[in-house]
Write an enzyme that holds these catalytic residues in place. Structure first.
Site, PDB file in Angstrom:
ATOM      1  N   CYS A  96      93.754   1.580  -8.556  1.00 13.08           N
ATOM      2  CA  CYS A  96      93.285   1.233  -7.374  1.00 13.08           C
ATOM      3  C   CYS A  96      94.260  -0.149  -6.562  1.00 13.08           C
ATOM      4  CB  CYS A  96      92.447   1.516  -7.317  1.00 13.08           C
ATOM      5  SG  CYS A  96      91.446   1.431  -5.424  1.00 13.08           S
ATOM      6  N   HIS A 186      90.188   5.236 -11.183  1.00 18.34           N
ATOM      7  CA  HIS A 186      89.503   4.416 -12.501  1.00 18.34           C
ATOM      8  C   HIS A 186      89.343   4.897 -13.136  1.00 18.34           C
ATOM      9  CE1 HIS A 186      88.585   0.910  -8.896  1.00 18.34           C
ATOM     10  NE2 HIS A 186      88.750   2.854  -7.865  1.00 18.34           N
ATOM     11  N   GLU A 188      88.564   2.126 -15.332  1.00 19.85           N
ATOM     12  CA  GLU A 188      87.620   1.446 -16.530  1.00 19.85           C
ATOM     13  C   GLU A 188      86.383   1.875 -16.257  1.00 19.85           C
ATOM     14  OE1 GLU A 188      88.397  -0.046 -11.725  1.00 19.85           O
ATOM     15  OE2 GLU A 188      89.097   1.831 -12.854  1.00 19.85           O
TER      16      GLU A 188
END
Length: 240
Positions: A96, A186, A188
């Protein structure tokens, strides 16, 4: 003693999300499978000093609520560090804000996504450019990933390759060289974190004309996107 794996913290999750789910370094450590003792976190927003690139085994660069176009002093210092790390071939993976900062540092252009905010669990298309990629090449032709961003990489750096895109953002996954990747989505995030971000942004989304309730209900786990972080760590032998 082995060199540490660096997590460059470029921001913090909002307090309500942080209180329930933890924060960026924790999410990255879980998704990568990195042992706690291998990780060193440097908060560049707080002006903590980055180690010399040659002193780390690899690095992950987190997201942020900041904007790359603000050209904050800490961000530009980190961009200079990224250029030095690229010169040494340090394994790097940006997410990001980290994705945008890597592209900016290496000669690309970042700005607001013309079609507006991209948020939610979205379909991502892996391009044929990724067929021979040692990390992204194992991805299926289509998969889902969690997203939340207003800015994006508008022009990629010279010599980089686009490996994946969404319907509205053509530059979701970039390869810069043998050791450097970045993603706009994302990997994660888990589904609960994605839902928490949508809930937090629901008023903005409605003002912009998005159906926040529909986007919230469409959130699902994204194990394929998440696997990219661990695959990168394993490929570069960071997880041992």
């Amino acid at each position: 003693m082995r060199s540490p794996v660096l997590i460059i913290r470029t921001g913090f999750a909002p307090p309500p999300i942080r209180a329930r789910h933890g924060d960026f370094p924790h999410w990255f450590r879980l998704a990568t499978g990195l042992p706690r003792e291998r990780v060193r976190v440097v908060d560049v927003v707080a002006d903590e000093v980055l180690p010399a690139p040659g002193e780390v085994a690899g690095t992950f660069i987190t997201g942020s609520a900041a904007m790359v176009t603000e050209r904050a002093a800490w961000s530009e210092r980190t961009a200079a560090w990224i250029r030095a790390a690229m010169d040494l071939g340090v394994p790097m993976f940006g997410v990001c804000y980290g994705h945008q900062l890597m592209a900016h540092a290496l000669g690309g252009r970042v700005d607001y996504l013309a079609s507006g905010r991209e948020i939610g669990t979205l379909p991502i298309e892996r391009l044929t450019e990724a067929d021979d990629d040692p990390v992204a090449g194992v991805l299926p032709s289509h998969f889902h990933a969690h997203t939340t961003h207003e800015q994006s990489v508008i022009e990629i750096p010279r010599g980089s390759r686009v490996l994946a895109r969404s319907a509205r953002d053509p530059h979701h996954l970039l390869r810069y060289g043998p050791n450097a990747l970045s993603v706009q989505f994302h990997p994660e995030f888990n589904a609960e974190i994605m839902r928490a971000y949508i809930h937090r942004k629901r008023h903005d989304m409605r003002r912009e004309g998005s159906d926040a309730g529909h986007i919230y209900s469409a959130v699902n786990p994204t194990p394929i996107a998440r696997s990219l972080l661990r695959s990168f760590a394993r490929h570069h032998r960071l997880d041992g």
